[in-house]
Design an enzyme around this catalytic site. Structure first.
Site, PDB file in Angstrom:
ATOM      1  CG  ASP A 208      -0.752  -2.362  -5.739  1.00  0.00           C
ATOM      2  OD1 ASP A 208      -0.092  -3.413  -5.715  1.00  0.00           O
ATOM      3  OD2 ASP A 208      -0.355  -1.318  -5.201  1.00  0.00           O
TER       4      ASP A 208
HETATM    5  C1  BGC Z   1       2.559  -2.737  -3.900  1.00  0.00           C
HETATM    6  C2  BGC Z   1       2.994  -2.624  -5.344  1.00  0.00           C
HETATM    7  C3  BGC Z   1       3.774  -3.844  -5.761  1.00  0.00           C
HETATM    8  C4  BGC Z   1       2.953  -5.083  -5.476  1.00  0.00           C
HETATM    9  C5  BGC Z   1       3.621  -6.371  -5.904  1.00  0.00           C
HETATM   10  C6  BGC Z   1       1.923  -4.075  -3.595  1.00  0.00           C
HETATM   11  O1  BGC Z   1       1.708  -4.246  -2.230  1.00  0.00           O
HETATM   12  O2  BGC Z   1       1.667  -1.685  -3.597  1.00  0.00           O
HETATM   13  O3  BGC Z   1       3.750  -1.453  -5.516  1.00  0.00           O
HETATM   14  O4  BGC Z   1       4.116  -3.757  -7.118  1.00  0.00           O
HETATM   15  O5  BGC Z   1       2.683  -5.142  -4.096  1.00  0.00           O
HETATM   16  O6  BGC Z   1       4.725  -6.688  -5.188  1.00  0.00           O
END
Ligand code: BGC
Length: 756
Positions: free
Chosen positions: A295
């Site tokens: 993530d």
């Molecule tokens: C989220 C993810 C997301 C990523 C990219 C993160 O803060 O937890 O679900 O894919 O950001 O945007």
């Protein structure tokens, strides 16, 4: 015979081709790996955020310094970036692809990625709402439409679906998933993967209108303690395997070739460092051969969690635990080459991760047709099509759940010239319609409640619109104006609930209720005595109180996005009969969360009725939800007959058929969702009070009866035994064919053991 004859007619190559392709791809991958520098390898494992042509930082740029976009293109040319996320447009993507394919040393294509959580340009209901349709096929069609729109803008990789089971309404990200239940979670996870990837098994992934799916956030992220986003999750291995992991497994079985590791920790081990789950389980046990992506900068967060002393060590831990690709931090780019040179990370592990990434790029067709998804004309043609918009309306209609309808207040009669007072902070605002987690939507595009009602009622509608209250604050004079509007109306429609910002990532709430200012508005309206319909905008289960709980009618309208107002009007006026069912239990009081139907009996289950000492219930309220998982009304009443079983004893290898007669006892057609629940009365470990095993949608005309049947086999009754291995145990089971997880008439049967 016919099939055999057909097969005989096919040329042999029809069967040989995939194997040849696989072998050819494998050798192309190995050849690339053999030619890559360590820096290029680390680059293949690096996903970064897109920059825009007019980045703010560009304004402070010194003379002669390249703009952010130029720097990103240069990095791609140097092979330092593998994938870019949340940029926009076929032309933009083509620029990046040209730098990768035509101007980099090895010509490895770039992977364009987005977060298209519930739509791309055309926004569909939030995933939790869509799960209320109890229709995985709808979710698949929505995911397909999303893929068509997104892939035409260059996208080949979606950072979705969110398959986290969410049982704690405080957690704001429950809005992104399919709710509390394992079976629904599995079905929706698989359906969304098939939709994005264009069918099961990744066979069509190379088509220009398919994109890679990424179930997230592996695993147990939804179990955050206290419902606090990013928080520690304390989950036993049993609960992880029984509840949180199955939707991931279903997503992989449907062909998903990527997965995202979450921010959280379980039992002292941050997910990014969890080798047991990321490697032992994913690779060794499940044989997953796609990519594991971190993530957002979660590798760096290992330092903040306190398991790595610095970023360099964080990279080593995450990479060796099994995280192949690093998102945004650029730490792999920065430290992996050195970690290999120092012998701390074996080259074989780097090659393995690069191999997986290249394989995914091959599967997506990027090597052979790198520009296939990057055609601006096609992008325009497929952006916001009529069909997609119609699907958004259908999805919105099907997501609405009717919780209450006293004295058949609904549906309203469009032809009756009644005076309607539409009141509330969500009555006419063009915002707060789409819900959280949209990146590329055009917000002006969504239809408000007022616009939907006006479109349905026509120009002479006797409709007044009053705001009454702010979302979270009192509006001076608001209540007085709303009360007078109500007094001048025959019926009140109260559009209240949560704002967009109250749900989604990092939007945990301790009080899962309608905000106080709006509650006060509802109480004032109730005092007018006018029949009132609540339209509840929410991204989570809410504890409804006072005038909201006691309104004459309640429709859960979630965040329905593009077609909000139209879909609500369709249901309010009875053009569409409400058919949604709750995918989450609504608590009576906020203090009841986490609350879910598949709970355990405990050794002291409370008897029904008044409070009794030394039983597992609260002093002030029962353990029941306000509205149970699976609950939802139509505009008619349905009677469920007692389940009839084909046998009282289910033997090994046999099938049990359970059926019941459903009768529409009301005056309107209904779209009922009959649900099959089972309870294993005695097991070597405790089993939930009920488990959803199957469900089916039945349309019933007024007065019509239909028999509905479900089949069960021994395998359907298996569970994880004391050693966490699947077993089935002989013994007594209860079974319900019911309209929700609460109530219904029980039948029972016995599961026989092998020797019986
Ligand atoms: C989220 C993810 C997301 C990523 C990219 C993160 O803060 O937890 O679900 O894919 O950001 O945007």
């Amino acid at each position: 015979m016919r099939t055999l004859a057909l097969i005989a007619l096919l040329p042999l190559t029809a069967f040989a081709a995939p194997a040849v392709d696989e072998a050819r791809t494998a050798s192309r991958i190995e050849s690339l790996i053999s030619r890559m520098t360590l820096e290029e390898k680390a680059g293949q494992l690096t996903l970064v955020a897109a920059v825009r042509e007019d980045e703010e930082s560009d304004r402070e740029r010194k003379p002669g310094e390249p703009a952010a976009m130029q720097r990103q293109l240069a990095e791609i040319r140097e092979g330092r970036i593998s994938a870019v996320f949340n940029g926009i447009g076929a032309d933009w993507a083509r620029k990046l692809q040209r730098a990768a394919v035509e101007e980099s040393r090895l010509g490895i294509p770039v992977l364009i990625s987005v977060d298209a959580i519930h739509g791309f340009h055309t926004i569909f209901p939030v995933p939790l709402a869509e799960a209320a349709s109890w229709d995985p096929d709808l979710a698949e069609r929505v995911a397909r439409a999303t893929a068509i729109e997104a892939s035409a803008a260059g996208v080949a990789w979606n950072l979705a679906p969110n398959v986290d089971i969410a049982r704690d309404a405080r957690w704001g990200r429950g809005v992104e998933g399919a709710g509390e239940d394992v079976l629904l979670g599995k079905l929706f996870a698989a359906a969304r993967v098939r939709g994005y990837q264009k069918g099961a098994g990744a066979t069509h992934l190379s088509d220009r209108d398919a994109m890679l799916a990424t179930p997230k956030h592996f695993a147990g992220y939804g179990a955050a303690e206290g419902g606090l986003d990013y928080n520690v999750a304390e989950i036993t291995e049993r609960t992880l395997r029984e509840v949180y992991l199955p939707p991931f497994k279903a997503a992989f079985d449907a062909g998903a070739l990527a997965v995202m590791a979450g921010f959280h920790e379980i039992g002292g081990v941050p997910m990014m460092a969890n080798r047991k789950l990321l490697t032992d389980l994913l690779r060794d046990e499940w044989k997953f051969d796609g990519i594991v992506v971190s993530d957002y900068a979660a590798d760096h967060e290992l330092v903040i969690h306190g398991v790595a002393k610095d970023d360099r060590e964080a990279v080593k831990i995450a990479f060796m635990a099994g995280v192949d690709v690093s998102m945004t931090s650029r730490l792999y780019q920065q430290y992996l080459p050195d970690l290999v040179r120092s012998g701390e990370v074996p080259m074989s592990r780097v090659d393995e991760a690069v191999r997986r990434m290249l394989r995914v790029k091959f599967k997506l067709g990027l090597f052979d047709k790198p520009y296939d998804r990057m055609d601006a004309k096609r992008e325009r043609a497929l952006n916001h099509t009529k069909q997609t918009r119609a699907l958004a309306r259908e999805a919105a209609q099907r997501s609405i759940v009717l919780l209450r309808n006293d004295r058949e207040l609904l549906p309203l009669d469009k032809r009756k010239a009644q005076r309607i007072a539409l009141i509330g902070p969500f009555a006419s605002r063009p915002d707060h319609l789409n819900g959280p987690w949209t990146v590329f939507d055009d917000r002006r595009d969504a239809v408000s409640v007022e616009a939907g009602l006006r479109a349905a009622l026509g120009a002479d509608a006797r409709l007044s619109v009053t705001q009454g209250s702010g979302i979270d604050s009192v509006l001076p004079g608001g209540i007085e104006a709303a009360v007078s509007a109500a007094q001048n109306a025959d019926v009140v429609i109260l559009a209240i609930g949560e704002s967009e910002a109250m749900t989604g990532e990092a939007q945990s709430r301790t009080e899962v209720v309608v905000p106080a200012a709006q509650q006060a508005l509802a109480e004032a309206i109730k005092a007018t005595g006018r029949p009132t319909i609540v339209l509840l905008r929410t991204g989570r289960a809410l504890a409804l109180e006072g005038a909201v709980r006691d309104a004459d009618a309640i429709l859960v309208t979630w965040f329905l996005a593009a077609e909000t107002g139209n879909a609500i009007a369709d249901v309010l006026f009875g053009d569409v009969s409400p058919s949604g069912r709750l995918p989450v239990s609504f608590p009576q009081r906020p203090g009841q969360v986490p609350i879910y139907y598949a709970r355990k009996n405990t050794g002291r289950p409370p008897p029904p009725g008044p409070f009794q000492e030394y039983t597992a219930r609260y002093r002030d309220i029962s353990v029941d939800p306000l509205y149970a998982f699976g609950f939802g009304l139509g505009y008619s009443t349905v009677e469920y007959g007692k389940p009839e079983l084909s046998t009282q004893k289910l033997a090994v290898g046999d099938t049990l058929t359970a059926s019941a007669i459903l009768r529409n006892t009301g005056k309107r057609a209904v779209d009922e969702v009959a649900q099959l629940y089972v309870r294993d009365r005695v097991g070597s470990v405790t089993r939930p009070l009920r488990e959803l095993k199957d469900f089916e949608r039945v349309k019933l005309a007024p007065g019509e009866s239909k028999r509905i049947s479900f089949t069960l086999k021994r395998e359907d009754l298996m569970f994880l035994g004391p050693d966490l291995k699947p077993i089935s145990e002989a013994g007594a089971f209860d079974l319900w064919i019911a309209p929700s997880s609460l109530g219904g008439i029980a039948a029972s049967f016995e599961l026989l053991g092998p020797a019986e």
